[in-house]
Scaffold this motif. Structure first.
Motif, PDB file in Angstrom:
ATOM      1  N   LEU A   1      -1.717   4.726  -8.705  1.00  0.00           N
ATOM      2  CA  LEU A   1      -2.192   5.229  -7.421  1.00  0.00           C
ATOM      3  C   LEU A   1      -2.878   4.147  -6.592  1.00  0.00           C
ATOM      4  N   PHE A   2      -3.666   3.299  -7.251  1.00  0.00           N
ATOM      5  CA  PHE A   2      -4.411   2.275  -6.531  1.00  0.00           C
ATOM      6  C   PHE A   2      -3.468   1.226  -5.946  1.00  0.00           C
ATOM      7  N   VAL A   3      -2.438   0.848  -6.706  1.00  0.00           N
ATOM      8  CA  VAL A   3      -1.462  -0.114  -6.209  1.00  0.00           C
ATOM      9  C   VAL A   3      -0.703   0.472  -5.027  1.00  0.00           C
ATOM     10  N   VAL A   4      -0.388   1.749  -5.096  1.00  0.00           N
ATOM     11  CA  VAL A   4       0.302   2.414  -3.988  1.00  0.00           C
ATOM     12  C   VAL A   4      -0.528   2.336  -2.714  1.00  0.00           C
ATOM     13  N   ALA A   5      -1.819   2.614  -2.827  1.00  0.00           N
ATOM     14  CA  ALA A   5      -2.693   2.571  -1.652  1.00  0.00           C
ATOM     15  C   ALA A   5      -2.703   1.174  -1.033  1.00  0.00           C
ATOM     16  N   PHE A   6      -2.814   0.133  -1.869  1.00  0.00           N
ATOM     17  CA  PHE A   6      -2.803  -1.239  -1.371  1.00  0.00           C
ATOM     18  C   PHE A   6      -1.467  -1.589  -0.733  1.00  0.00           C
ATOM     19  N   ALA A   7      -0.369  -1.169  -1.369  1.00  0.00           N
ATOM     20  CA  ALA A   7       0.964  -1.550  -0.910  1.00  0.00           C
ATOM     21  C   ALA A   7       1.351  -0.868   0.394  1.00  0.00           C
TER      22      ALA A   7
ATOM     23  N   GLY B   1      -7.259   3.768  18.193  1.00  0.00           N
ATOM     24  CA  GLY B   1      -8.654   3.334  18.172  1.00  0.00           C
ATOM     25  C   GLY B   1      -8.788   1.824  18.143  1.00  0.00           C
ATOM     26  N   THR B   2      -9.994   1.341  18.329  1.00  0.00           N
ATOM     27  CA  THR B   2     -10.260  -0.094  18.360  1.00  0.00           C
ATOM     28  C   THR B   2     -11.445  -0.433  17.452  1.00  0.00           C
ATOM     29  N   ASP B   3     -11.643  -1.736  17.258  1.00  0.00           N
ATOM     30  CA  ASP B   3     -12.778  -2.253  16.480  1.00  0.00           C
ATOM     31  C   ASP B   3     -12.812  -1.694  15.048  1.00  0.00           C
ATOM     32  N   HIS B   4     -11.645  -1.528  14.463  1.00  0.00           N
ATOM     33  CA  HIS B   4     -11.587  -1.041  13.085  1.00  0.00           C
ATOM     34  C   HIS B   4     -11.855  -2.171  12.097  1.00  0.00           C
ATOM     35  N   LYS B   5     -12.307  -1.808  10.910  1.00  0.00           N
ATOM     36  CA  LYS B   5     -12.522  -2.775   9.838  1.00  0.00           C
ATOM     37  C   LYS B   5     -11.266  -2.881   8.970  1.00  0.00           C
ATOM     38  N   ASN B   6     -11.162  -3.984   8.257  1.00  0.00           N
ATOM     39  CA  ASN B   6     -10.081  -4.207   7.284  1.00  0.00           C
ATOM     40  C   ASN B   6      -8.694  -4.025   7.878  1.00  0.00           C
ATOM     41  N   GLU B   7      -8.506  -4.492   9.103  1.00  0.00           N
ATOM     42  CA  GLU B   7      -7.178  -4.413   9.710  1.00  0.00           C
ATOM     43  C   GLU B   7      -6.280  -5.481   9.089  1.00  0.00           C
ATOM     44  N   PRO B   8      -5.145  -5.098   8.529  1.00  0.00           N
ATOM     45  CA  PRO B   8      -4.258  -6.086   7.890  1.00  0.00           C
ATOM     46  C   PRO B   8      -3.526  -6.917   8.926  1.00  0.00           C
ATOM     47  N   GLU B   9      -3.046  -8.092   8.506  1.00  0.00           N
ATOM     48  CA  GLU B   9      -2.248  -8.924   9.392  1.00  0.00           C
ATOM     49  C   GLU B   9      -0.882  -8.277   9.598  1.00  0.00           C
ATOM     50  N   LEU B  10      -0.278  -8.560  10.746  1.00  0.00           N
ATOM     51  CA  LEU B  10       1.050  -8.037  11.008  1.00  0.00           C
ATOM     52  C   LEU B  10       2.042  -8.620  10.004  1.00  0.00           C
ATOM     53  N   LEU B  11       2.993  -7.791   9.572  1.00  0.00           N
ATOM     54  CA  LEU B  11       3.913  -8.188   8.499  1.00  0.00           C
ATOM     55  C   LEU B  11       5.328  -8.476   8.997  1.00  0.00           C
TER      56      LEU B  11
ATOM     57  N   PRO C   1     -16.168  13.879  -2.963  1.00  0.00           N
ATOM     58  CA  PRO C   1     -16.596  12.581  -2.405  1.00  0.00           C
ATOM     59  C   PRO C   1     -16.885  11.489  -3.417  1.00  0.00           C
ATOM     60  N   HIS C   2     -17.273  11.854  -4.664  1.00  0.00           N
ATOM     61  CA  HIS C   2     -17.633  10.833  -5.639  1.00  0.00           C
ATOM     62  C   HIS C   2     -16.441  10.322  -6.445  1.00  0.00           C
ATOM     63  N   ASN C   3     -15.247  10.809  -6.141  1.00  0.00           N
ATOM     64  CA  ASN C   3     -14.049  10.382  -6.864  1.00  0.00           C
ATOM     65  C   ASN C   3     -13.753   8.898  -6.622  1.00  0.00           C
ATOM     66  N   GLY C   4     -13.457   8.187  -7.701  1.00  0.00           N
ATOM     67  CA  GLY C   4     -13.220   6.756  -7.598  1.00  0.00           C
ATOM     68  C   GLY C   4     -12.043   6.399  -6.713  1.00  0.00           C
ATOM     69  N   ALA C   5     -10.955   7.178  -6.791  1.00  0.00           N
ATOM     70  CA  ALA C   5      -9.782   6.899  -5.976  1.00  0.00           C
ATOM     71  C   ALA C   5     -10.081   7.097  -4.491  1.00  0.00           C
ATOM     72  N   VAL C   6     -10.869   8.107  -4.174  1.00  0.00           N
ATOM     73  CA  VAL C   6     -11.248   8.356  -2.781  1.00  0.00           C
ATOM     74  C   VAL C   6     -12.095   7.206  -2.249  1.00  0.00           C
ATOM     75  N   ILE C   7     -13.087   6.792  -3.031  1.00  0.00           N
ATOM     76  CA  ILE C   7     -13.963   5.697  -2.611  1.00  0.00           C
ATOM     77  C   ILE C   7     -13.155   4.414  -2.414  1.00  0.00           C
ATOM     78  N   THR C   8     -12.220   4.141  -3.346  1.00  0.00           N
ATOM     79  CA  THR C   8     -11.382   2.950  -3.233  1.00  0.00           C
ATOM     80  C   THR C   8     -10.475   3.031  -2.019  1.00  0.00           C
ATOM     81  N   LEU C   9      -9.862   4.180  -1.788  1.00  0.00           N
ATOM     82  CA  LEU C   9      -8.968   4.362  -0.650  1.00  0.00           C
ATOM     83  C   LEU C   9      -9.696   4.121   0.669  1.00  0.00           C
ATOM     84  N   LEU C  10     -10.899   4.660   0.797  1.00  0.00           N
ATOM     85  CA  LEU C  10     -11.675   4.457   2.024  1.00  0.00           C
ATOM     86  C   LEU C  10     -12.068   2.990   2.185  1.00  0.00           C
ATOM     87  N   ALA C  11     -12.356   2.330   1.065  1.00  0.00           N
ATOM     88  CA  ALA C  11     -12.700   0.904   1.132  1.00  0.00           C
ATOM     89  C   ALA C  11     -11.497   0.079   1.579  1.00  0.00           C
TER      90      ALA C  11
END
Length: 459
Positions: free
Chosen positions: A117-123, A214-224, A415-425
């Motif tokens: 699941l975590f790799v999917v979120a990153f990918a 929206g604008t001024d977002h955090k963790n915006e990835p580079e264009l691919l 809210p305390h779920n690790g996958a949720v916290i990671t996904l939001l990060a």
């Protein structure tokens, strides 16, 4: 007796609170376990060394190969670019007009194919950003969209999914990963279409209010746009091999239950091959998937293989020991005097084992913030009780498997779920911005499981 019950509730509450605050479960699960033991008046050290540690070690023994191989498979699929290729191809094929649907499907394909699941979120995240930006859909909807595709129906409902939440029940009910396929498919469709309706409704509301990406977002990835990936057909091959061989080894002509005779298995203390067959099948299928994935972009993978394998191994160790700590906690709790009252209360919620099981797994998954942790605790503590009640009521063990597996993916995403916290990060968003949609998907999944449990309890 009230003190004994409060001891368990207090320990669970502390475990949930500290997990939410980001403290390691590995450290605090045994501490709160022993606190409950002391308050209940049980023997402290035997409870720790002979109950807590023994059951935690048994869990590691049973499931560590799946955690490790799953993490390695996902990491290799990330390093060779195959995961990104699949996500990009689906997003491009459906276009910006179907931004939400394309991200859901990209996550679903990867998760059902065995990628963690975590790799999917990153990918998927970079492609989700690109298409949401192009379609002018609010970024705050990305976490809910990824959660629907990766954390729900492909994690534990669709028959054959190689995620751990679908494998754990096999050890308790003697089933395999394809248990109760009709129920699993029906539940998957309900969650998929219900979740898609909710997210599209939220998109239309934002559009009517004039809200864009929206604008001024955090963790915006580079264009691919300039990055190249393996072709789609080559990229999906490892996923298909995992699914095909998992089926052939579970129910096909390669069925692992026929490999060894009963006398030989008894010498290894295996009373029934069905309790280990699903794990064997998935271990072999994941190994085949890893080997095939290593053959894709082999030069690119070779340069970072050592670091990638180390990261995968470390991640799998943390995941398995977190869950094993919770399993140890649950096994100590079931020996405490107050647990009998709690068990009677949960069982008393309904005389129907499917309904009672769905509620208990959901509650424990929510409290622990872990689908696999809550599921393991519930089945360790009450699995035999549910099995006996189901046999008395003429209910198939396969139904117990599917309802338990699906229930684990309900309220676990509190809210305390690790996958949720990671996904939001990963997405650079906060609970306040995006959790409402994750919670909506969670509630939808919970209601779906309860509806199915009710229906199949009375037909």
């Amino acid at each position: 007796m009230i003190i004994e019950v409060l001891a368990i509730v207090f320990a669970l509450g502390l475990l949930m609170f500290f997990a939410y605050r980001g403290y390691p479960v590995i450290v605090f699960a045994p501490i709160f376990t022993l606190l409950a033991v002391v308050i209940s008046g049980n023997a402290l050290m035997p409870s720790y060394t002979e109950t807590y540690m023994t059951n935690a070690a048994n869990y590691v023994k049973n499931f560590f190969p799946i955690f490790l191989l799953g993490a390695i498979f996902g990491k290799v699929m990330e390093m060779n670019g195959a995961a990104a290729s699949i996500a990009q191809s689906i997003v491009r094929a459906l276009g910006s007009k179907r931004a939400i649907l394309s991200v859901i499907l990209a996550c679903a394909v990867l998760t059902y194919g065995g990628v963690s699941l975590f790799v999917v979120a990153f990918a998927v995240y970079p492609f989700a950003v690109a298409i949401f930006r192009e379609a002018n859909v609010p970024k705050r909807l990305i976490p809910g969209t990824i959660a629907l595709g990766a954390f729900t129906f492909t994690m534990d409902a669709l028959p054959g999914t190689p995620q751990i939440q679908n494998i754990i029940p096999t050890s308790y009910f003697g089933t395999d990963a394809y248990a109760a396929p009709v129920v699993g498919i029906a539940g998957s469709l309900m969650v998929f279409f219900g979740g898609l309706w909710w997210l599209e409704r939220r998109r239309r509301q934002a559009e009517a209010a004039g809200e864009g990406y929206g604008t001024d977002h955090k963790n915006e990835p580079e264009l691919l746009t300039n990055q190249t990936y393996p072709s789609l057909w080559i990229s999906v091959l490892p996923l298909l091999l995992v699914l095909v061989f998992n089926y052939l080894l579970s129910r096909g002509f390669l069925d692992v239950t026929t490999w060894y005779n009963a006398e030989l298995l008894k010498s290894f203390n295996i009373a029934s091959v069905k309790t280990v067959a699903s794990s064997w099948a998935l271990i072999i299928a994941l190994c085949i998937g890893i080997v095939s994935a290593l053959c894709i972009n082999i030069r690119q993978v070779q340069s970072k293989l050592a670091a990638g394998l180390t990261a995968a191994a470390m991640g799998s160790l943390l995941a398995i020991f977190n869950t094993a700590s919770e399993v140890g906690f649950g096994n100590v709790v079931k020996t405490l005097p107050g647990f009998k009252l709690i068990q009677n209360w949960i069982m008393g919620l309904s005389s129907q084992p499917l309904i009672s099981e769905a509620v208990s797994v959901n509650i424990l998954a929510g409290v622990t913030g872990s689908a696999s942790g809550g599921l393991s605790i519930a089945l360790e503590v009450m699995g035999k009780t549910y099995m006996a009640a189901a046999q008395a009521a003429g209910i198939s063990p396969e139904l117990l498997h599917r309802i338990a597996s699906m229930a684990s993916g309900g309220m676990d995403t509190l809210p305390h779920n690790g996958a949720v916290i990671t996904l939001l990060a990963i997405t650079g968003l906060t609970h306040r911005q995006s959790y409402k949609d994750i919670f909506a998907v969670t509630v939808l999944k919970t209601l779906t499981v309860l509806i199915l449990a009710v229906i199949f309890s009375f037909i």
